[in-house]
Design a protein around this motif. Structure first.
Motif, PDB file in Angstrom:
ATOM      1  N   ASP A 363     -12.103 -21.755 -28.927  1.00 33.57           N
ATOM      2  CA  ASP A 363     -11.235 -21.010 -29.843  1.00 33.57           C
ATOM      3  C   ASP A 363      -9.983 -21.797 -30.227  1.00 33.57           C
ATOM      4  O   ASP A 363      -8.889 -21.245 -30.298  1.00 33.57           O
ATOM      5  N   LEU A 364     -10.157 -23.095 -30.466  1.00 26.71           N
ATOM      6  CA  LEU A 364      -9.048 -23.913 -30.960  1.00 26.71           C
ATOM      7  C   LEU A 364      -9.348 -24.402 -32.366  1.00 26.71           C
ATOM      8  O   LEU A 364      -8.612 -24.117 -33.306  1.00 26.71           O
ATOM      9  N   PRO A 417      -6.753 -20.767 -33.106  1.00 31.95           N
ATOM     10  CA  PRO A 417      -6.548 -20.336 -31.722  1.00 31.95           C
ATOM     11  C   PRO A 417      -6.681 -18.827 -31.587  1.00 31.95           C
ATOM     12  O   PRO A 417      -6.315 -18.077 -32.488  1.00 31.95           O
TER      13      PRO A 417
END
Length: 427
Positions: A363-364, A417
């Motif tokens: 999730d970056l 993010p």
């Protein structure tokens, strides 16, 4: 009663290259003579695979060859492949704008197609007149079209120009109105080619949302061709992967996308420089690099919610410097997403071979394609021992099952993010 609305059996399409017409008088007579005798068309026995990158020796080419599949009511089928794979030819046959050479296509229900800008529009007619013309072609009554008219105009955002001939529309206005007509006039089957790429970001978001509604809320069938893997992943329940006019694989979207991205794209998720002369200087040189997971397995496809490790091996050949491993990640527009480096340490100056791994958390990165540049650098005094700018290339894709918001389009930004939010009702 079967819920299959499209059935394709042994579908093939052959073209004769370098000629405007499909044949000559001698060819037509030859085909007629074979047909009279009840024999197979002799020209179906010849022809080469449709590989646009090769010159070829035959004047006949198969744009499609022995295609078989079924589409059920309410399914969204994605059709993917490189340019020239036969995707648009298949859609033209399904929308009855061209006929197959061999094979059978069975379709149950009204079909609306959007294969190119302004499909089905008459340039001399106004936007209003073209809406009614397209509705009539689909078999709708004037009252039915009127009930949808305001909704179409509002969706397309062309109210000011609705009584202007469409030949004066920009390509973006053209496609907005064409898609609005195709999506709102209630066809049982909606066929959409890559034409959505003509629209701006706002329109693409609306169009993808509308196609999602058409399939999930209205229960209609959609066939969707796109090179936007995020859109395919978000919309399609199943996929067909075409290459040179042949079905390579079909099945669940997530699996087919992984097969396509790993075989057709220009990714490099593993690379070796053992015998390269351009892998470094007299102090340090790179040996190999790859993308890995925590089980030390090589990763070909990275999902947005997965952790991925960038592993590379390098050799320090001479002491006196402090080669520190570092990397740069770029998107396909050339923007530097981020730079990361190992901590400086005197131990890194010792001769020998080293393995280093940098972990990118889940999730970056947003979905898209990324390029990794790998380097070792002595910072004091500054000396770059090697910097391989395109060492690894990989795709990040997203499964819509894990997205926690209702929006189905591509979310802007290079990074994505997952941040903490807290919302409370206070009254």
């Amino acid at each position: 009663m079967s819920n299959v609305v499209i059935k394709v059996e042994n579908l093939s399409k052959q073209y004769r290259l370098g000629n405007v017409s499909m044949g000559t008088l001698s060819h037509d007579l030859n085909r007629w003579w074979y047909g009279v005798r009840g024999k197979e068309d002799p020209y179906l026995k010849i022809g080469e695979e449709n590989d646009r990158a090769k010159k070829g020796m035959d004047e006949y080419a198969w744009a499609l060859k022995d295609i078989n599949f079924e589409v059920k009511h309410g399914e969204v089928l994605g059709i993917i492949g490189r340019n020239g794979a036969g995707k648009s030819t298949l859609l033209k046959i399904l929308s009855r704008t061209t006929s197959p050479t061999t094979g059978i296509v069975k379709i149950k229900g009204r079909v609306a197609s959007l294969l190119e800008v302004g499909t089905g529009f008459h340039p001399e007619l106004t936007g209003r007149e073209n809406i009614f013309l397209n509705g009539a072609i689909l078999g709708m009554t004037k009252r039915e079209i009127k009930s949808k008219f305001d909704e179409i105009v509002d969706f397309a955002g062309v109210e000011r120009y609705i009584d202007t001939p469409v030949k004066r529309y920009s390509s973006g206005m053209y496609v907005r109105l064409a898609f609005g007509v195709a999506a709102h006039l209630e066809p049982e089957i909606l066929i959409v080619d890559e034409v959505l790429a003509v629209g701006d970001a706002e329109f693409q978001k609306k169009a993808l949302g509308k196609m999602k509604d058409v399939s999930t809320k209205e229960g209609r069938t959609v066939l969707f061709v796109s090179h936007n893997m995020t859109a395919v992943n978000s919309l399609c329940t199943k996929c067909i992967y075409l290459r040179n006019g042949i079905v390579i694989e079909s099945g669940e979207t997530k699996y087919i996308l992984a097969q396509y991205l790993s075989s057709e794209s220009e990714m490099a998720y593993e690379k070796n420089w053992q015998d390269s002369d351009n892998a470094g200087d007299d102090i340090a040189r790179i040996i190999s690099a790859r993308l890995i997971n925590r089980n030390n397995q090589c990763m070909e496809i990275v999902h947005i919610d997965e952790e991925v490790g960038v592993e590379f091996f390098y050799e320090v050949k001479e002491e006196g410097y402090q080669p520190t491993p570092n990397l740069h990640i770029f998107n396909m527009q050339g923007d530097c997403v981020f730079v990361s480096s190992e901590n400086s340490d005197a131990k890194l100056s010792e001769k020998g071979c080293y393995q280093t791994v940098m972990w990118i958390p889940p999730d970056l990165l947003n979905d898209g394609r990324y390029i990794i540049g790998l380097a070792t650098t002595t910072f004091i005094p500054l000396k770059i021992h090697f910097f391989v700018k395109e060492a690894l290339i990989f795709d990040v894709i997203e499964s819509m099952d894990t997205r926690q918001i209702d929006f189905t389009g591509k979310i802007p930004g290079v990074v994505r993010p997952k941040l903490e939010w807290q919302t409370n009702k206070y009254k």
